[in-house]
Design a protein around this motif. Structure first.
Motif, PDB file in Angstrom:
ATOM      1  N   ALA A   1       0.847  -1.209   0.000  1.00 40.79           N
ATOM      2  CA  ALA A   1       0.000   0.000   0.000  1.00 40.79           C
ATOM      3  C   ALA A   1       0.876   1.250   0.000  1.00 40.79           C
ATOM      4  O   ALA A   1       0.633   2.206  -0.749  1.00 40.79           O
ATOM      5  CB  ALA A   1      -0.925  -0.025   1.209  1.00 40.79           C
ATOM      6  N   LEU A   2       1.914   1.228   0.816  1.00 40.52           N
ATOM      7  CA  LEU A   2       2.837   2.375   0.895  1.00 40.52           C
ATOM      8  C   LEU A   2       3.525   2.594  -0.457  1.00 40.52           C
ATOM      9  O   LEU A   2       3.708   3.730  -0.911  1.00 40.52           O
ATOM     10  CB  LEU A   2       3.882   2.102   1.983  1.00 40.52           C
ATOM     11  N   PHE A   3       3.867   1.491  -1.101  1.00 43.26           N
ATOM     12  CA  PHE A   3       4.521   1.577  -2.415  1.00 43.26           C
ATOM     13  C   PHE A   3       3.618   2.271  -3.428  1.00 43.26           C
ATOM     14  O   PHE A   3       4.065   3.139  -4.199  1.00 43.26           O
ATOM     15  CB  PHE A   3       4.884   0.162  -2.882  1.00 43.26           C
ATOM     16  N   ILE A   4       2.319   1.910  -3.418  1.00 43.14           N
ATOM     17  CA  ILE A   4       1.385   2.514  -4.391  1.00 43.14           C
ATOM     18  C   ILE A   4       1.273   4.024  -4.119  1.00 43.14           C
ATOM     19  O   ILE A   4       1.269   4.840  -5.044  1.00 43.14           O
ATOM     20  CB  ILE A   4       0.001   1.836  -4.345  1.00 43.14           C
ATOM     21  N   PHE A   5       1.210   4.387  -2.814  1.00 41.57           N
ATOM     22  CA  PHE A   5       1.166   5.811  -2.447  1.00 41.57           C
ATOM     23  C   PHE A   5       2.420   6.530  -2.941  1.00 41.57           C
ATOM     24  O   PHE A   5       2.365   7.611  -3.510  1.00 41.57           O
ATOM     25  CB  PHE A   5       1.096   5.967  -0.917  1.00 41.57           C
ATOM     26  N   MET A   6       3.565   5.894  -2.693  1.00 40.23           N
ATOM     27  CA  MET A   6       4.851   6.552  -2.974  1.00 40.23           C
ATOM     28  C   MET A   6       5.169   6.645  -4.465  1.00 40.23           C
ATOM     29  O   MET A   6       5.861   7.570  -4.900  1.00 40.23           O
ATOM     30  CB  MET A   6       5.995   5.802  -2.278  1.00 40.23           C
ATOM     31  N   LEU A   7       4.668   5.679  -5.229  1.00 47.29           N
ATOM     32  CA  LEU A   7       5.046   5.600  -6.642  1.00 47.29           C
ATOM     33  C   LEU A   7       4.697   6.889  -7.394  1.00 47.29           C
ATOM     34  O   LEU A   7       5.509   7.395  -8.177  1.00 47.29           O
ATOM     35  CB  LEU A   7       4.367   4.387  -7.295  1.00 47.29           C
ATOM     36  N   ASP A   8       3.508   7.406  -7.126  1.00 47.00           N
ATOM     37  CA  ASP A   8       3.079   8.636  -7.810  1.00 47.00           C
ATOM     38  C   ASP A   8       3.901   9.830  -7.321  1.00 47.00           C
ATOM     39  O   ASP A   8       4.378  10.644  -8.116  1.00 47.00           O
ATOM     40  CB  ASP A   8       1.587   8.868  -7.542  1.00 47.00           C
ATOM     41  N   THR A   9       4.096   9.905  -6.005  1.00 43.45           N
ATOM     42  CA  THR A   9       4.748  11.087  -5.411  1.00 43.45           C
ATOM     43  C   THR A   9       6.256  11.088  -5.620  1.00 43.45           C
ATOM     44  O   THR A   9       6.833  12.089  -6.058  1.00 43.45           O
ATOM     45  CB  THR A   9       4.448  11.130  -3.888  1.00 43.45           C
ATOM     46  N   PHE A  10       6.876   9.985  -5.301  1.00 38.58           N
ATOM     47  CA  PHE A  10       8.348   9.952  -5.327  1.00 38.58           C
ATOM     48  C   PHE A  10       8.934   9.294  -6.583  1.00 38.58           C
ATOM     49  O   PHE A  10      10.149   9.284  -6.764  1.00 38.58           O
ATOM     50  CB  PHE A  10       8.876   9.235  -4.086  1.00 38.58           C
ATOM     51  N   GLY A  11       8.082   8.717  -7.384  1.00 34.06           N
ATOM     52  CA  GLY A  11       8.559   8.114  -8.628  1.00 34.06           C
ATOM     53  C   GLY A  11       9.077   6.693  -8.443  1.00 34.06           C
ATOM     54  O   GLY A  11       9.122   6.160  -7.337  1.00 34.06           O
ATOM     55  N   TYR A  12       9.482   6.090  -9.565  1.00 34.20           N
ATOM     56  CA  TYR A  12       9.866   4.681  -9.585  1.00 34.20           C
ATOM     57  C   TYR A  12      11.079   4.372  -8.722  1.00 34.20           C
ATOM     58  O   TYR A  12      11.065   3.446  -7.905  1.00 34.20           O
ATOM     59  CB  TYR A  12      10.144   4.246 -11.033  1.00 34.20           C
ATOM     60  N   TRP A  13      12.154   5.158  -8.854  1.00 35.27           N
ATOM     61  CA  TRP A  13      13.442   4.775  -8.264  1.00 35.27           C
ATOM     62  C   TRP A  13      13.387   4.633  -6.754  1.00 35.27           C
ATOM     63  O   TRP A  13      13.701   3.569  -6.208  1.00 35.27           O
ATOM     64  CB  TRP A  13      14.529   5.784  -8.665  1.00 35.27           C
ATOM     65  N   LEU A  14      12.962   5.697  -6.079  1.00 37.84           N
ATOM     66  CA  LEU A  14      12.981   5.677  -4.607  1.00 37.84           C
ATOM     67  C   LEU A  14      11.937   4.686  -4.067  1.00 37.84           C
ATOM     68  O   LEU A  14      12.237   3.871  -3.183  1.00 37.84           O
ATOM     69  CB  LEU A  14      12.723   7.083  -4.056  1.00 37.84           C
ATOM     70  N   SER A  15      10.715   4.773  -4.611  1.00 33.57           N
ATOM     71  CA  SER A  15       9.653   3.926  -4.061  1.00 33.57           C
ATOM     72  C   SER A  15       9.936   2.438  -4.313  1.00 33.57           C
ATOM     73  O   SER A  15       9.702   1.613  -3.424  1.00 33.57           O
ATOM     74  CB  SER A  15       8.288   4.317  -4.624  1.00 33.57           C
ATOM     75  N   THR A  16      10.462   2.104  -5.466  1.00 29.01           N
ATOM     76  CA  THR A  16      10.733   0.686  -5.752  1.00 29.01           C
ATOM     77  C   THR A  16      11.868   0.162  -4.874  1.00 29.01           C
ATOM     78  O   THR A  16      11.810  -0.968  -4.373  1.00 29.01           O
ATOM     79  CB  THR A  16      11.058   0.489  -7.247  1.00 29.01           C
ATOM     80  N   PHE A  17      12.892   1.007  -4.687  1.00 28.24           N
ATOM     81  CA  PHE A  17      13.999   0.577  -3.826  1.00 28.24           C
ATOM     82  C   PHE A  17      13.489   0.287  -2.409  1.00 28.24           C
ATOM     83  O   PHE A  17      13.807  -0.770  -1.828  1.00 28.24           O
ATOM     84  CB  PHE A  17      15.094   1.649  -3.793  1.00 28.24           C
ATOM     85  N   ILE A  18      12.680   1.199  -1.885  1.00 29.86           N
ATOM     86  CA  ILE A  18      12.173   1.009  -0.509  1.00 29.86           C
ATOM     87  C   ILE A  18      11.253  -0.214  -0.441  1.00 29.86           C
ATOM     88  O   ILE A  18      11.310  -1.007   0.503  1.00 29.86           O
ATOM     89  CB  ILE A  18      11.454   2.294  -0.015  1.00 29.86           C
ATOM     90  N   TYR A  19      10.434  -0.384  -1.474  1.00 31.24           N
ATOM     91  CA  TYR A  19       9.505  -1.526  -1.504  1.00 31.24           C
ATOM     92  C   TYR A  19      10.282  -2.853  -1.544  1.00 31.24           C
ATOM     93  O   TYR A  19      10.020  -3.766  -0.754  1.00 31.24           O
ATOM     94  CB  TYR A  19       8.594  -1.389  -2.724  1.00 31.24           C
ATOM     95  N   ALA A  20      11.228  -2.926  -2.459  1.00 34.26           N
ATOM     96  CA  ALA A  20      12.017  -4.161  -2.577  1.00 34.26           C
ATOM     97  C   ALA A  20      12.766  -4.452  -1.273  1.00 34.26           C
ATOM     98  O   ALA A  20      12.830  -5.600  -0.810  1.00 34.26           O
ATOM     99  CB  ALA A  20      12.993  -4.052  -3.746  1.00 34.26           C
TER     100      ALA A  20
END
Lengths: 167, 497
Positions: free
Chosen positions: A94-113
């Motif tokens: 859920a946090l990843f979906i929120f972050m993806l729009d705001t922070f973009g692919y790089w940061l949100s995907t790194f944190i999610y992974a």
């Protein structure tokens, strides 16, 4: 007989079904114009849910039935039903979906992974410094790999993050 | 037809198409061999990317995953007694005792040989039966189509293990999800709660990703330490490549009849809705044991039992595609996702599909056959490393799956809403699964729901609301009778494993 455990599903299901029923009743009555109409099938499904819910509540088998094996997907009951990990994984997604729009692919995907990695690799007694360091490396590699895969191989557009473009 | 099939084989000689087949095959091997991961999950993860693929490449890749995934489910069953997929359970009953006796390489070799043989027989049946069957399917009228979809819905519901009431609830939830959005017959919105996103309905892709990727991720998170411990406890044997090649005497002892009969059983079981690889391997194994001259060896490392189970579950792949391509009815989770791949590529599975697009689909048939031959080649190349696959870092594996699933869902429609739908369906699916509700009927409900409703309503309009229309058509009546037969044999007098 009916157990509190079954109520965890049947309760919300009956609420959902009743909301669905109310919506179906708002549509034109079936066969009013000589044909079944859009409400006919949903009303049949509503009835089926009510009957099956009673079936679960009052059937002796359902109570102890936890083996919903589904052939193709290895669909068995999780061994550790009380684990907190699935809920952490839901929260992380859920946090990843929120972050993806705001922070973009790089940061949100790194944190999610990284989060999913730690959720899966963490267990008491392990060297957490080693697990953490490996998780950071693996997550960074996966983020780069994902970008190459989506953007370079499949030519797809990924969010760059509205926050970096603001102002 | 033969010229089209030859064209399908020739297409595989093109570099990129061949690369997609090999890539799909390797992906299927890895996903099939790792306990908890399945061919179903691999194809589900691939689904968002098929939007951007050429039709033949997408289908060829899916066939590679399908064949390899079903085969590889047995590899860890033999080596560490943890089947990678339910289809490998019966194989591990015979394969793991051989492993413990020090004949692990032999077991893996016979396993791969039987899988190759079964896969090829299933693919040949698919090539030569699908087209005539699709011509037969053109005779189906609307009430017949309703009875056919009803047969699939009922069979998929009753074959799920556990409480029948829970299976019915799962199927009904799927059918309900399918009613969300614009009505297919009268252009009015239903159950959209004034959300513009819901007016479009619940997409197949977030449903597949939710039920198979997110739900699997959550289930594995709940039990990750258990599998990790079991895999690490297992002894890692050392194999040489030549040890995997079965001798002529071993194959002759098993007998051509065992291979062919088991493959035919697998193909036929695959054609039945709800059949699946696990059921195919169980029935072929039981039949092989019944007629065996050495039944006392079963359960202690019987070559014959191993070959019967494996030929059957790989032959199932070809059989399972027949009702999908000829009638538009997916019989299990994998074919349900392949249904999605075809839809994404603009092809509507059903009686008209093969008559109009046989040439376009022929690389798919050829790929299934060639992937079967890859199975035996793969054991010679990767055999010594199979045990190591299970030792992959699970954190890395699942963070990769989570990332591909969620970003893939976004990229398929550039929609964050789709991601929420996938997460919501996955979380609900996980919760239901943990409470003993099967999830495959939910997906089947989402896929078959629109057809079931449309054919029901059209039949009622034609007959002026007289339900006898379903009993006056001979085809419909036969299908309804078949439904009753399935209910009797699969639920009332259910076979026990």
């Amino acid at each position: 007989m009916f157990s509190g455990r079954e109520a965890l599903v049947i309760g919300p299901l009956l609420v959902f079904n009743t909301v669905y029923l109310v919506q179906a009743l708002d549509m034109p009555t079936p066969f009013e114009a000589g044909e079944p109409g859009p409400a006919f099938f949903p009303l049949v499904l509503c009835a089926l849910i009510y009957v099956s819910s009673f079936g679960v509540m009052f059937s002796r088998r359902a109570d102890g039935d936890a083996d919903a094996g589904d052939g193709g997907s290895g669909d068995e009951m999780p061994a550790d039903g009380k684990s907190i990990r699935p809920f952490l994984a839901i929260g992380a997604t859920a946090l990843f979906i929120f972050m993806l729009d705001t922070f973009g692919y790089w940061l949100s995907t790194f944190i999610y992974a990284l989060t999913i990695n730690i959720i899966f690799e963490y267990s008491s007694g392990e060297n957490m410094r080693r697990v953490g360091a490996l998780a950071v490396l693996v997550s960074a590699a996966l983020t780069v790999l994902g970008w190459l895969f989506f953007v370079k191989l499949f030519d797809l557009h990924l969010p760059t993050g509205v926050i970096w473009h603001a102002g | 037809m033969l010229a089209d099939l030859a064209g399908g084989f020739l297409k595989l000689f093109e570099f990129w198409t061949f690369l997609h087949l090999v890539g799909g095959f390797l992906l299927g091997l890895v996903f099939g061999a790792i306990p908890g991961l399945t061919a179903t999950l691999a194809i589900a993860l691939l689904l968002p990317f098929t939007f951007g693929m050429e039709l033949s490449n997408a289908l060829v890749m899916v066939m590679g995953i399908y064949m390899a995934g079903i085969y590889a489910g047995s590899v860890t069953g033999i080596t560490v007694n943890i089947p990678g997929a339910p289809s490998g359970v019966i194989t591990s009953i015979e394969g793991h005792p051989l492993m413990k006796k020090g004949h692990g390489a032999k077991a893996l070799g016979l396993d791969a040989f039987a899988s190759s043989a079964g896969g090829m027989i299933g693919a040949l049946v698919l090539m030569f039966v699908a087209f005539p069957m699709s011509e037969l399917a053109l005779l189906f009228k609307t009430p017949d189509k309703f009875s056919l979809v009803l047969l699939a819905v009922v069979t998929v519901t009753i074959v799920s293990n556990g409480s029948l009431w829970k299976s019915i609830i799962s199927m009904t939830i799927g059918l309900m999800l399918a009613t969300v959005g614009i009505d297919r017959m009268i252009p009015v919105g239903r159950f959209h709660f004034d959300s513009p996103h819901l007016v479009e309905g619940v997409g197949l892709l977030p449903a597949v990703i939710g039920l198979f990727a997110v739900c699997e991720l959550l289930s594995q998170a709940a039990k990750s330490t258990t599998i990790k411990a079991a895999v690490h406890k297992a002894v890692q044997p050392v194999f040489k490549r030549r040890d995997f090649i079965p001798t002529f005497k071993e194959i002759r002892d098993i007998g051509l009849v065992t291979y062919v009969k088991s493959s035919v059983i697998g193909t036929v079981i695959g054609m039945l809705p709800g059949g699946g690889a696990a059921m195919a391997s169980f029935i072929a194994y039981a039949e092989a044991k019944r007629v065996s001259k050495r039944p006392e060896e079963y359960g202690k490392g019987s070559h014959e039992g191993l070959a019967a189970a494996e030929s059957s579950n790989n032959a199932m792949c070809g059989g399972a595609l027949i009702p999908l391509l000829t009638l538009g009815i997916p019989g299990d989770a994998v074919t349900a996702i392949i249904f999605g791949v075809l839809l994404i590529q603009g092809l509507a599975p059903g009686p008209d599909l093969l008559s109009g697009s046989f040439a376009a689909l022929s690389p798919m048939f050829a790929a299934l056959f060639i992937a079967s031959t890859f199975v035996f080649i793969s054991i010679l190349i990767f055999g010594p490393y199979y045990v190591k696959i299970t030792r992959l870092n699970r954190g890395m594996l699942y963070s990769f799956i989570a990332m591909i699933a969620m970003v893939g869902t976004y990229a398929s429609a550039f929609s964050f809403f789709q991601m929420w739908v996938a997460l919501g369906i996955g979380a609900v699916g996980f919760f239901l699964r943990a409470m003993g509700y099967p999830v495959i009927p939910i997906l089947m409900g989402v896929i078959l729901g629109p057809y079931l409703e449309e054919y029901l309503r059209r039949s009622m309009i034609i007959s002026e609301a007289n339900p006898m229309i379903f009993l006056t058509s001979p085809i419909s009546l036969s299908l309804l009778a078949l439904t009753c037969v399935f209910v009797y044999f699969l639920r009332v007098r259910r076979p026990r494993v």
